[in-house]
Enzyme design. Structure first.
Site, PDB file in Angstrom:
ATOM      1  N   TYR A   1      13.033 -41.187 -18.601  1.00 31.61           N
ATOM      2  CA  TYR A   1      11.939 -41.927 -17.965  1.00 31.61           C
ATOM      3  C   TYR A   1      12.271 -42.466 -16.577  1.00 31.61           C
ATOM      4  O   TYR A   1      11.427 -43.083 -15.932  1.00 31.61           O
ATOM      5  CB  TYR A   1      11.441 -43.065 -18.873  1.00 31.61           C
ATOM      6  CG  TYR A   1      12.510 -44.049 -19.311  1.00 31.61           C
ATOM      7  CD1 TYR A   1      12.890 -45.112 -18.502  1.00 31.61           C
ATOM      8  CD2 TYR A   1      13.151 -43.899 -20.542  1.00 31.61           C
ATOM      9  CE1 TYR A   1      13.864 -46.004 -18.902  1.00 31.61           C
ATOM     10  CE2 TYR A   1      14.123 -44.781 -20.957  1.00 31.61           C
ATOM     11  CZ  TYR A   1      14.483 -45.840 -20.143  1.00 31.61           C
ATOM     12  OH  TYR A   1      15.459 -46.717 -20.543  1.00 31.61           O
TER      13      TYR A   1
ATOM     14  N   HIS B   1      18.481 -48.581 -22.428  1.00 25.66           N
ATOM     15  CA  HIS B   1      17.906 -49.783 -23.063  1.00 25.66           C
ATOM     16  C   HIS B   1      18.785 -50.215 -24.238  1.00 25.66           C
ATOM     17  O   HIS B   1      19.152 -51.379 -24.372  1.00 25.66           O
ATOM     18  CB  HIS B   1      16.487 -49.470 -23.534  1.00 25.66           C
ATOM     19  CG  HIS B   1      15.895 -50.542 -24.394  1.00 25.66           C
ATOM     20  ND1 HIS B   1      15.505 -51.759 -23.897  1.00 25.66           N
ATOM     21  CD2 HIS B   1      15.665 -50.591 -25.731  1.00 25.66           C
ATOM     22  CE1 HIS B   1      15.043 -52.511 -24.891  1.00 25.66           C
ATOM     23  NE2 HIS B   1      15.131 -51.822 -26.010  1.00 25.66           N
TER      24      HIS B   1
ATOM     25  N   ARG C   1      19.452 -52.927 -15.018  1.00 28.93           N
ATOM     26  CA  ARG C   1      20.439 -52.477 -16.015  1.00 28.93           C
ATOM     27  C   ARG C   1      20.822 -51.057 -15.647  1.00 28.93           C
ATOM     28  O   ARG C   1      19.953 -50.216 -15.451  1.00 28.93           O
ATOM     29  CB  ARG C   1      19.907 -52.598 -17.441  1.00 28.93           C
ATOM     30  CG  ARG C   1      18.875 -51.584 -17.847  1.00 28.93           C
ATOM     31  CD  ARG C   1      18.647 -51.504 -19.361  1.00 28.93           C
ATOM     32  NE  ARG C   1      17.267 -51.232 -19.700  1.00 28.93           N
ATOM     33  CZ  ARG C   1      16.703 -50.029 -19.695  1.00 28.93           C
ATOM     34  NH1 ARG C   1      17.409 -48.965 -19.363  1.00 28.93           N
ATOM     35  NH2 ARG C   1      15.434 -49.880 -20.021  1.00 28.93           N
TER      36      ARG C   1
END
Ligand SMILES: Cc1ncc(C[n+]2csc(CCOP(=O)(O)OP(=O)(O)O)c2C)c(N)n1
Ligand SMILES: [Mg+2]
Length: 355
Positions: A265, A256, A252
């Site tokens: 992250y 998220h 992706r």
């Protein structure tokens, strides 16, 4: 012990067929269909993010980068199959015939967003991770008992494979040899947790060994590989050969959800690199250009049609009647439990200023 599940590709990064023989399985019409659906769902996805940023849509889970995995698998389904999606699988559900306005409504928290088109066996997106796998196993078992040739497909992410429901669904499906396809999209992350920190197995596909079922690891950005492997898994299902686990390796590009910041992250340069080299639309574009199938007039025409479709859907959403308070309580069970009935009554008292 290592179990090898090599990545299956039909089309490489340059848009060339890995095996020339595969040309016989392809028609120009099929290639155009693949391209059309990927453009359509990418346009939807980008618009959804833009609407969320403008405060016109709730929190949204983008899937850009995963279009080949979603459209390729959904296009392999038969009209009577069951589709069990997650919150990130609108690309699959839209391709399978979900209504676009209702898909937007889902992200505005509207119950109407969970109601499929008449005759479409599309379940509401499962947000509790992996809960849809036992549902798919059950639906497939029911179809088998009825003696139909229909199958069920469950979509789930890499993180979902660490949930009990993943194992329960796989076990049940394999023991009863039900016509199910477990379609994993390995996008490398479960929110902020990279796959290496989430599981000790090297691949998702190898988990099929534990259940004694076929497992395949496909390049999830190669729509040809995804489509034909899903088709073969569905054929096995319909022939009474039981379930298959497909791992579609993908990525992706974005966050998220719109409530997440991926730069906290991971290094987003990886996303830029994948976009340059392995993007699912770009790859098919290269294939089409190599084969003289690329027609600017047609591309502009479909892009215009899709933009109009998305705008029409948004108009419909924004002129929808306001939600009913009852919707908060009425669809949890067919007959409300006394606890829900009591909560509803108390809430209405509160709204009337009596509480
Ligand atoms: C049972 C359960 N636990 C935790 C969560 C919170 N949660 C939402 S999405 C997510 C990550 C799932 O990752 P993955 O299965 O890889 O799917 P992806 O989001 O990458 O598509 C988690 C842990 C949840 N929704 N349900
Ligand atoms: Mg994931």
């Amino acid at each position: 012990m290592t179990v090898e599940f090599p990545l299956y590709q039909m089309m490489n990064e340059n848009g060339q067929l890995v095996r020339e023989d595969d040309k016989e399985r392809l028609t120009d019409e099929l290639i155009r269909e693949f391209y059309y659906h990927m453009v359509r769902i990418r346009t939807f996805d980008r618009k959804a993010i833009s609407l969320q940023r403008q405060g016109r849509l709730g929190t949204y889970a983008p899937f850009e980068g995963q279009e080949a995995a979603q459209a390729g698998s959904a296009l392999a389904l038969g009209k009577e199959d069951w589709l069990f999606p997650t919150y990130r699988d609108h690309g699959a559900t839209l391709t399978y015939g979900a209504d676009m306005a209702r898909t937007f409504l889902y992200w505005n928290g509207r119950v109407e967003g969970c109601v499929p088109e008449e005759g479409k066996k599309i379940f509401p997106p499962a947000v509790p991770i992996a809960t849809q796998l036992p549902h798919a196993a059950g639906a497939a078992l029911a179809e088998m008992r009825k003696g139909t040739k229909n199958a069920a497909i469950a979509y789930f992410g890499d993180g979902a494979t660490s949930e009990g429901d993943f194992h329960e669904g796989m076990n049940m499906a394999s023991v009863f040899k039900v016509p199910a396809v477990f379609f994993n999209q390995n996008n490398g992350f479960a929110i902020s947790v990279p796959i290496e920190k989430q599981m000790n197995s090297k691949t998702v596909a190898q988990k099929s060994v534990a259940y004694g079922i076929p497992g395949v690891r496909v390049d999830g950005n190669d729509i040809l590989a995804v489509y034909f492997q899903t088709m073969e898994a569905l054929e096995r299902a319909r022939n009474g050969e039981g379930p298959t686990l497909i791992e579609a390796v993908t990525w992706r590009y974005g966050a998220h959800t719109t409530a997440d910041d991926p730069t906290k992250y991971r290094n987003q340069s990886m996303s830029d690199e994948i976009r340059q080299t392995r993007d699912p639309l770009m790859r098919l574009e290269r294939y089409m250009k190599n084969g003289d199938l690329w027609d600017e007039g047609w591309i502009n025409q479909i892009q215009q049609e899709i933009t109009d479709e998305v705008e029409r859907a948004i108009k419909e959403v924004e002129s929808y009647p306001p939600p009913k308070v009852d919707d908060l309580f009425d669809h949890v069970f067919e007959t409300p439990t006394w606890t829900i009935a009591k909560q509803k009554e108390e809430y209405f008292q509160l709204l009337r200023g009596e509480a």
